[in-house]
Scaffold this motif. Structure first.
Motif, short mmCIF file in Angstrom:
data_model
loop_
_atom_site.label_atom_id
_atom_site.label_comp_id
_atom_site.label_asym_id
_atom_site.label_seq_id
_atom_site.Cartn_x
_atom_site.Cartn_y
_atom_site.Cartn_z
N LYS A 57 0.84 -1.19 0.00
CA LYS A 57 0.00 0.00 0.00
C LYS A 57 0.88 1.24 0.00
O LYS A 57 2.07 1.18 0.32
N TYR A 58 0.24 2.35 -0.31
CA TYR A 58 0.94 3.63 -0.45
C TYR A 58 0.21 4.66 0.41
O TYR A 58 -1.02 4.75 0.35
N TRP A 59 0.97 5.42 1.18
CA TRP A 59 0.40 6.32 2.18
C TRP A 59 1.01 7.71 2.06
O TRP A 59 2.14 7.86 1.63
N ILE A 60 0.25 8.69 2.56
CA ILE A 60 0.78 10.03 2.81
C ILE A 60 0.54 10.33 4.28
O ILE A 60 -0.55 10.08 4.80
N ILE A 61 1.58 10.84 4.92
CA ILE A 61 1.47 11.37 6.28
C ILE A 61 1.71 12.87 6.19
O ILE A 61 2.66 13.31 5.53
N VAL A 62 0.87 13.64 6.85
CA VAL A 62 0.99 15.09 6.87
C VAL A 62 1.75 15.50 8.12
O VAL A 62 1.37 15.12 9.24
N ALA A 63 2.82 16.26 7.93
CA ALA A 63 3.62 16.75 9.06
C ALA A 63 4.43 17.95 8.60
O ALA A 63 4.94 17.97 7.47
N SER A 64 4.56 18.93 9.47
CA SER A 64 5.41 20.07 9.13
C SER A 64 6.84 19.56 8.94
O SER A 64 7.24 18.53 9.50
N LYS A 65 7.60 20.28 8.15
CA LYS A 65 8.96 19.82 7.84
C LYS A 65 9.83 19.75 9.10
O LYS A 65 10.64 18.84 9.24
N ASP A 66 9.65 20.68 10.03
CA ASP A 66 10.46 20.63 11.24
C ASP A 66 10.17 19.38 12.08
O ASP A 66 11.07 18.79 12.65
N HIS A 67 8.91 18.93 12.13
CA HIS A 67 8.58 17.70 12.85
C HIS A 67 9.13 16.48 12.13
O HIS A 67 9.56 15.52 12.77
N LEU A 68 9.10 16.49 10.83
CA LEU A 68 9.64 15.39 10.04
C LEU A 68 11.14 15.20 10.26
O LEU A 68 11.63 14.07 10.30
N GLN A 69 11.87 16.29 10.45
CA GLN A 69 13.33 16.22 10.59
C GLN A 69 13.77 15.27 11.70
O GLN A 69 14.77 14.57 11.56
N ARG A 70 13.03 15.21 12.78
CA ARG A 70 13.41 14.33 13.90
C ARG A 70 13.44 12.87 13.44
O ARG A 70 14.34 12.11 13.77
N GLY A 71 12.46 12.47 12.66
CA GLY A 71 12.39 11.10 12.16
C GLY A 71 13.42 10.80 11.09
O GLY A 71 13.98 9.70 11.04
N LEU A 72 13.67 11.78 10.22
CA LEU A 72 14.67 11.59 9.17
C LEU A 72 16.03 11.26 9.75
O LEU A 72 16.75 10.39 9.24
N THR A 73 16.38 11.91 10.83
CA THR A 73 17.68 11.70 11.47
C THR A 73 17.81 10.30 12.04
O THR A 73 18.85 9.66 11.90
N ASP A 74 16.74 9.80 12.66
CA ASP A 74 16.82 8.52 13.39
C ASP A 74 16.10 7.35 12.72
O ASP A 74 16.03 6.26 13.28
N GLY A 75 15.51 7.55 11.53
CA GLY A 75 14.90 6.44 10.80
C GLY A 75 13.57 5.95 11.35
O GLY A 75 13.31 4.76 11.36
N PHE A 76 12.72 6.88 11.77
CA PHE A 76 11.39 6.49 12.26
C PHE A 76 10.35 7.47 11.74
O PHE A 76 10.67 8.57 11.30
N ILE A 77 9.08 7.03 11.81
CA ILE A 77 7.97 7.93 11.50
C ILE A 77 6.99 7.95 12.67
O ILE A 77 6.93 7.01 13.45
N GLN A 78 6.27 9.04 12.76
CA GLN A 78 5.14 9.19 13.66
C GLN A 78 4.01 9.73 12.80
O GLN A 78 4.26 10.31 11.75
N ALA A 79 2.78 9.54 13.24
CA ALA A 79 1.64 10.04 12.46
C ALA A 79 0.59 10.59 13.40
O ALA A 79 0.42 10.11 14.52
#
Length: 143
Positions: free
Chosen positions: A2-24
């Motif tokens: 499946k294919y998903w979109i999660i909506v998050a401001s870029k600053d909130h996304l940065q935390r996950g990009l660094t450590d390899g996780f997502i939150q929604a």
């Protein structure tokens, strides 16, 4: 798959990009539970920073669900969101504006932001491919 979109401001996304996780959806478990190993996720960032008015309106990250684990992490101040491990691909931000007319999941092109109001949504593979091909330079990573 499946294919998903999660909506998050870029600053909130940065935390996950660094450590390899997502939150929604501000740390809720339910959206993460709907995702399976191998599913693809694209992030849409309406804003640059969560608490500031500056618009971004870009797709800002793309990743693949890596494992079955859904876990909580204490971020302090009583905030203990659910997370999921992912593998982010090298990608560039792309504006949604030139894509609106071609995206199937956006039914009403006049009110194109409406599908994002719930924070997480499933999209057709065609829409995923359209967005991903513009974000990711090395197309072999999308297999």
């Amino acid at each position: 798959m499946k294919y998903w979109i999660i909506v998050a401001s870029k600053d909130h996304l940065q935390r996950g990009l660094t450590d390899g996780f997502i939150q929604a959806n501000h740390g809720k478990a339910a959206p993460l539970k709907r995702m399976q190993v191998g599913d693809w996720v694209i992030f849409y960032s309406p804003k640059l920073e969560y608490e500031k008015p500056e618009k971004l309106q870009c797709f800002t990250a793309i990743c693949k669900i890596r494992d079955e684990n859904i876990y909580q992490h204490d971020m302090g101040g009583g905030f203990i969101p659910f997370r999921r491990n992912v593998e982010f691909l090298p990608a560039k931000d792309i504006s949604i504006l030139p894509l609106i007319d071609d995206l199937i999941f956006i039914k009403d092109k006049t009110h194109w932001g409406a599908p994002f109001r719930f924070g997480t949504l499933q999209i057709p593979e065609e829409d995923f491919r359209l967005i991903a091909e513009k974000m990711v330079m090395d197309q072999s990573l999308l297999k």
